[in-house]
Design a protein around this motif. Structure first.
Motif, PDB file in Angstrom:
ATOM      1  N   VAL A  18       0.834  -1.199   0.000  1.00  0.00           N
ATOM      2  CA  VAL A  18       0.000   0.000   0.000  1.00  0.00           C
ATOM      3  C   VAL A  18       0.865   1.243   0.000  1.00  0.00           C
ATOM      4  O   VAL A  18       0.594   2.221  -0.682  1.00  0.00           O
ATOM      5  N   LEU A  74       2.106   2.791  -3.308  1.00  0.00           N
ATOM      6  CA  LEU A  74       1.163   3.342  -4.269  1.00  0.00           C
ATOM      7  C   LEU A  74       1.353   4.844  -4.391  1.00  0.00           C
ATOM      8  O   LEU A  74       1.721   5.516  -3.421  1.00  0.00           O
ATOM      9  N   ASP A 108      -3.470   7.680  -5.512  1.00  0.00           N
ATOM     10  CA  ASP A 108      -4.249   6.449  -5.441  1.00  0.00           C
ATOM     11  C   ASP A 108      -5.006   6.329  -4.128  1.00  0.00           C
ATOM     12  O   ASP A 108      -6.025   5.647  -4.048  1.00  0.00           O
ATOM     13  N   ILE A 116      -5.663  -2.464  -0.926  1.00  0.00           N
ATOM     14  CA  ILE A 116      -5.886  -1.288  -1.763  1.00  0.00           C
ATOM     15  C   ILE A 116      -6.686  -0.289  -0.929  1.00  0.00           C
ATOM     16  O   ILE A 116      -7.737  -0.634  -0.389  1.00  0.00           O
ATOM     17  N   GLN A 165      -3.425  -5.816  -6.839  1.00  0.00           N
ATOM     18  CA  GLN A 165      -2.508  -5.003  -6.044  1.00  0.00           C
ATOM     19  C   GLN A 165      -1.419  -4.358  -6.884  1.00  0.00           C
ATOM     20  O   GLN A 165      -0.752  -3.434  -6.424  1.00  0.00           O
TER      21      GLN A 165
END
Length: 373
Positions: free
Chosen positions: A60, A63, A67, A92, A163
């Protein structure tokens, strides 16, 4: 001098006619069982790439900042007996899982009627029901975490694919089929002018009439093409490209059609690009789609190597059936060992591709135009 014949001298030769073949067959069967194990997939070697880094940060945290603000619904087409616990492992931000159950009309989310049109009826029911309350992106999937149509490059895993999916690219593209492969899909898989049954494309002969009826079209595209198999990400704007009434029309067609459930679902597999983008052919160059959408970026040399390995893998998998293995024990053993080697090489190439795709600059250097080779 003659010796009297005892009982063994009468039955032993005849008996061994049966015992020897039995011993040979039993030994062969044991050998096959010993070697009849699934070829290890590349799951474990790739899974760590999106679990935890050495510094303890999860995927995570890698990202893009933007996002974190994107809202996402994961809509799953399921049966009541399906296990979807794997979805709990998807990391996510802002992900909301919505489970539709096809065979339980008492479920919180369900299609208008049970077990019709496979996932297609569920997808249209969601778009109709949530039309005024859509997130930025909706991802539609089946219940299986490792479906046959999720490619080896994507670790054959929905968790891995989701992912690594670039959500900003989805927003820009509007609609993206999660499977990339052109196999049985591109560039010209369905010809709507065909009226004869094709054993490999049973839905093809029904496509012209279905398309014309659903979209009230006087002209039907001759060719419909795009990667299979009805698992995709689509934006709010792409869904709202059509009025809400279109999704009711889509549902009514599935409910009222006399086509077999399998066929009506397959018909819709080829019409998502038209529904969301108004295009009949949606065939991105495979390696560029992997790079742009999943950040799995292969060098020119690795693309050639992977193509050759995939071809060899398909050939060997066709050879390693039970009969072939029984007829050629030693050769079958060699084939399985080679398949293990191929999977290991592919895993290593994917790891390198993930490293290569980490930066935007490197991706842009490799990409160019996503519709050219």
């Amino acid at each position: 001098m003659t010796f009297a014949k005892g009982p063994c001298s009468h039955w032993l030769p005849c008996c061994w006619k049966f015992i020897l073949p039995a011993i040979i067959l039993t030994s062969s069967f044991i050998f096959l069982l010993w070697n009849w194990r699934p070829v290890p997939q590349i799951q474990n070697s790739l899974q760590d790439g999106h679990k935890n880094d050495d510094d303890g940060k999860s995927h995570v945290n890698s990202l893009p900042t933007d996002d974190r603000n994107i809202t996402i619904n994961l809509v799953m087409a399921t049966l009541s007996g399906d296990d979807i616990s794997w979805a709990e492992n998807i990391r996510i931000p802002n992900l909301n899982v919505i489970r539709y159950v096809s065979d339980d009309m008492k479920a919180l989310y369900h299609p208008p009627i049970p077990n019709k049109g496979r996932e297609a009826l569920i997808y249209h029911a969601y778009m109709h029901d949530f039309y005024d309350h859509l997130p930025d992106i909706t991802i539609f999937t089946h219940a299986d975490e490792t479906p046959w149509h999720m490619e080896t490059i994507l670790n054959s895993s929905m968790t891995f694919a989701l992912q690594h999916l670039d959500l900003n690219e989805v927003l820009a593209k509007q609609y993206f089929n999660l499977r990339v492969s052109w196999e049985n899909a591109c560039p010209n898989w369905i010809n709507t002018t065909k009226t004869m049954t094709d054993s490999g494309k049973l839905e093809e002969m029904y496509m012209h009439e279905a398309f014309a009826e659903i979209f009230s079209a006087d002209e039907v595209p001759e060719i419909l093409a795009g990667p299979c198999c009805s698992q995709f990400a689509v934006t709010r704007d792409a869904i709202r490209r059509n009025p809400r009434s279109q999704y009711q029309i889509n549902m009514d067609w599935i409910i009222d059609t006399d086509l077999d459930d399998f066929i009506s679902g397959r018909v819709w597999e080829h019409m998502w690009p038209w529904l969301f983008k108004g295009i009949a052919v949606d065939c991105d160059v495979e390696w560029k789609a992997y790079c742009k959408m999943y950040h799995i970026c292969f060098s020119p040399e690795s693309r050639v190597r992977l193509t050759n390995l995939e071809d060899e893998k398909k050939y060997l998998e066709q050879k390693t059936g039970f009969l072939e293995g029984f007829l050629d024990l030693l050769g079958g053993h060699r084939d399985k060992k080679r398949l293990e080697e191929i999977n290991a090489i592919i895993a290593a190439e994917v790891e390198k591709a993930l490293e290569r795709g980490k930066t935007q600059e490197r991706r842009m250097e490799l990409l160019g135009d996503a519709y050219t080779s």
